[in-house]
Scaffold this active site. Structure first.
Site, short mmCIF file in Angstrom:
data_model
loop_
_atom_site.label_atom_id
_atom_site.label_comp_id
_atom_site.label_asym_id
_atom_site.label_seq_id
_atom_site.Cartn_x
_atom_site.Cartn_y
_atom_site.Cartn_z
N THR A 195 2.45 24.10 -5.18
CA THR A 195 2.37 25.79 -4.13
C THR A 195 3.18 25.50 -2.52
OG1 THR A 195 0.43 25.90 -4.78
CG2 THR A 195 0.91 27.39 -3.32
N ASP A 224 9.13 3.15 1.87
CA ASP A 224 8.13 3.39 2.25
C ASP A 224 8.15 3.09 4.16
OD1 ASP A 224 5.14 4.32 2.78
OD2 ASP A 224 5.06 3.97 0.43
N PHE A 239 0.83 -1.12 -0.43
CA PHE A 239 0.24 0.42 -0.23
C PHE A 239 1.30 0.97 -0.05
CE2 PHE A 239 -2.80 3.48 2.31
CZ PHE A 239 -3.65 3.38 0.81
N LYS A 258 2.12 10.33 8.05
CA LYS A 258 1.71 9.88 9.88
C LYS A 258 1.44 10.36 10.49
CE LYS A 258 -0.86 5.71 7.73
NZ LYS A 258 -2.72 5.38 7.84
#
Lengths: 507, 507
Positions: B390, B335, B229, B366
């Protein structure tokens, strides 16, 4: 295009800094030095920020020695080639940004159009002493699992109180790119669900999607417009077409791009031509929808193409575009990430179109501090957990959004924007007539742009304006975009206009 | 898979609410009622939160009447089908979440593994009275243009002070999905730049990318692993393979998925088998890299596949995977969105692998509250404005990340995690031997999981545990994942373990 890319090749930070440093000028208080006579004519205007600087003040080159020192330190960890100068936000106030060297600039760029109600807004500072805000900060929820008691209040006060007419649902997210990408996902699921009807997913769909293959990972597309900007992640970047340097080397989906009308200015002298180009773009859009190699699930468009050069189209164009979408069963997504939250004189720019029926989705971010999209409940996927992620937005930023809404109402900021915008546009057209270099003045509210003859002229004017204490930004190939805050007043417009006149000659 | 999807079909909110409501039980104070005898054995332990509840307390069904009322109100605007109950964060404290009905649950799910140092952490609350924090909140910068003076301090204190060994750069972003997608973009630009060498972009590249066509939009890929994931936006969702319901109906890139080792437990009885499956997965990964239809720019992998069922592999597997990447000139992206920030007993889970050289990128989000990725300066694109947006992150959340780092050090939380994790794993293995339903206990630190025989057994256990005052979450097809905060202590472990034993019989 190639020419401007040549400047982008890598270079040691020292050289980059040297190159981006503007030649040093002796200390000067600038407003008094400019001479086109507007400054002071709105002295009686009641200020939104009585304690902001009265005028720009430039003490050093920009970036100055303190900015450069911090940039060098930061450059150890992060790429600083895009940094103009280091801000001192503790000293910035209202419409003025103060930098690390104590230079105070009147700011019409406003963090790439994302500061809504002035630096150090008392409305934002007051939040930090509110227990509800402190709780929101200290307990970042997974909003899809455990929204807090206050969340529904924030949703009502921040988002629903200014929801575009007829739009009752809001999906909250983290930034403009992910607002758009979640809108695209909603569109794909909606179109696939409609085709599927009451049927379950097939085993083939469920198995093939795990291998990124059709039919589970279907070949569908989002149609966007040339020069459009919708973000920089993989789906949103596919729909972006503003600058090659944003896209080159990144894999993209094979999705279509329609032409956006290239209107001629002044509008009153080019009515027929502009109607014709708009009609041509609409026809090509419909042709692409009907013939593209994959089904078009949605069309996404900005009310004003911002990053791509501040390209406007008529309300009639957008009304007809929506009709094409409806006729072809394609969802109509309005990307208000840059245009939203008041700068065009209405809270949402698309309000000016008088659509007969609401868009299917309206995305937002930037000045709203919080990001997401409005939509119709029909866009909720038939199954939960499909339009979903860990945080699903940020209550801290939603509470800021609610504070913005209150300020916009309490201070009548939309009216301020309309009034100042009208003045700016009128005066800029005057300046354009006086100086041929300033071309094609265009705008809605204070969301205004004009072109310079070349990219070099544009960049040179931005540099000269900064030396003279006014911070502006570019867009497209050779445009200047004005993105003042909603609190930008007549007196600020006068400083900007006089400084522009003074700077044109030198730039 | 199809069976569990059947439950997902749309239903009116009233029915959804009714279905998710657990049968009402009379008020009970739960810790005293459970009888496996662990509770109280760690009474002398010094508490990180002397004022948190001493034990769970469940007064109503969950969701209770107040939660349901708020969910109904919120459901007008947002999809609430995934909401378990409404939190009252003002009353939550430390390791306990309190809901809108006053139920206090010991929380081992922690907002999908994203609460680091307890609810209403004094370290977070103290920030709100700091002028630097207030300024960061009231002046959201475009960090790529105008970072504030304090930003470099936040970067050093939050990110660089805990940077994985040998990693000197950090790119900051907004969430885990965009952290991963920016890492992928960096990988694509790096690989394309290496092939290009000193040459400029060609006109063909610059023109074709504007049409989303090769060679400007190149056919390159990121290899990920089955059950992995990595997020839910278009690029990250392509690399995700945990559940079909996350992926179906969304267009994806044609990128490869390698098998992830399916280890057998207990590890000590299956050494040979597990070595063999790891070797097979490595061989298949290398084969895919060498033969995939598009060049593989990077491999992305989680240290523990979390959403996909808490699947672990050996340090040896990850070391060999890195070697395959190096040998084939593919970037190695770790990850750590869910595994990072301490829960495995080291600050970064990949520290346990003893890699001979750092990964190319490590992504985070997280529990760190702030998101982004670490990398080597070689990954800065040759031209600026290409890895850019931005906001480029959020100073407010970076200042929270710095506070987390201080708390982890001051309170020696890694040591706490290791000690409590070891105890939990030992006791869970004991419970597994006692009750056949609890299978394949596995973990690192307090990042622990076990399986139930079926998805139904798992969901039923989660419900029973919640009735008994303990909040846990599932992952994969039939796993329970424990994701307590770093402040989870021995006394909390005892409550969890005794409640588990009590609940198994009923579930």
């Amino acid at each position: 295009m190639l020419r401007s890319l040549k400047n982008l090749k890598t270079a040691p930070i020292q050289r980059q800094l040297a190159r981006s440093t503007l030649a040093y000028q002796p200390v000067r208080t600038l407003a008094t030095a400019v001479g086109s006579g507007r400054i002071g004519t709105h002295a009686n205007e009641k200020s939104f920020f009585p304690d902001e600087p009265q005028q720009p003040q430039v003490k050093t080159a920009i970036p100055g020695p303190s900015s450069k020192e911090i940039m060098q330190r930061l450059n150890q960890y992060q790429d600083t080639r895009s940094v103009f100068y280091i801000a001192d936000f503790a000293k910035s106030k209202g419409n003025y940004i103060v930098d690390a060297d104590g230079n105070a600039l009147l700011d019409l760029f406003a963090q790439i159009a994302s500061i809504p109600i002035g630096y150090n807004s008392p409305a934002f500072l007051a939040l930090t002493s509110s227990p509800a805000f402190q709780s929101a900060l200290a307990n970042r929820p997974a909003l899809g699992v455990n929204p807090t008691k206050d969340w529904v209040d924030a949703v009502e006060q921040a988002f629903m109180s200014v929801a575009p007419k007829g739009m009752s649902n809001v999906f909250t997210a983290m930034c403009g790119s992910c607002a758009n990408e979640n809108a695209f996902k909603a569109a794909f699921m909606y179109q696939a669900g409609k085709r599927r009807g009451d049927k379950e997913f097939t085993m083939e769909e469920l198995q093939s999607c795990m291998k990124n293959q059709a039919p589970g990972s279907p070949d569908m597309s989002v149609l966007s417009f040339a020069q459009g900007f919708h973000g920089r992640l993989f789906g949103s970047l596919t729909t972006t077409g503003s600058k090659a340097i944003h896209k080159v080397d990144i894999p993209a989906f094979d999705w279509p791009k329609a032409p956006f009308p290239q209107r001629k200015y002044p509008l009153e002298d080019n009515v027929e031509h502009n109607q014709k180009v708009e009609q041509q773009c609409l026809e090509e859009t419909e042709r692409l929808i009907k013939t593209w190699k994959s089904p078009v699930a949605a069309v996404v468009i900005e009310p004003v193409q911002s990053e791509g050069g501040d390209n406007h189209a008529s309300p009639d164009f957008f009304r007809k575009l929506q009709q094409i979408c409806i006729k072809n069963d394609v969802l109509f997504i309005v990307d208000e990430v840059q245009t939203g939250v008041g700068a065009t004189g209405t809270f949402w720019a698309h309000e000016a179109w008088n659509l007969p029926t609401p868009p299917d989705m309206v995305t937002f971010s930037k000045k709203f501090q919080a990001a997401g999209f409005y939509g119709h409940p029909k866009l909720r996927p038939a199954q939960p957990y499909r339009l979903y992620n860990t945080w699903m937005g940020d209550p801290v930023r939603a509470m800021q959004a609610a504070a913005i809404v209150r300020e916009v109402k309490d201070k009548d900021l939309l009216q301020n924007v309309s009034r100042v915008g009208e003045y700016l546009q009128k005066e800029l057209k005057e300046i354009s007539r006086k100086y041929g270099k300033i071309q094609d003045v265009r705008g809605q509210g204070t969301f205004i742009a004009f072109d310079l003859p070349t990219a070099q002229d544009r960049d040179s004017l931005i540099g000269e304006m900064r030396k003279n204490g006014v911070n502006i930004g570019g867009c497209g190939d050779r445009a200047i975009r004005l993105r003042p805050m909603l609190t930008f007043q007549m007196k600020h417009a006068d400083i900007f206009l006089d400084t522009l006149e003074k700077s044109i000659a030198k730039a």
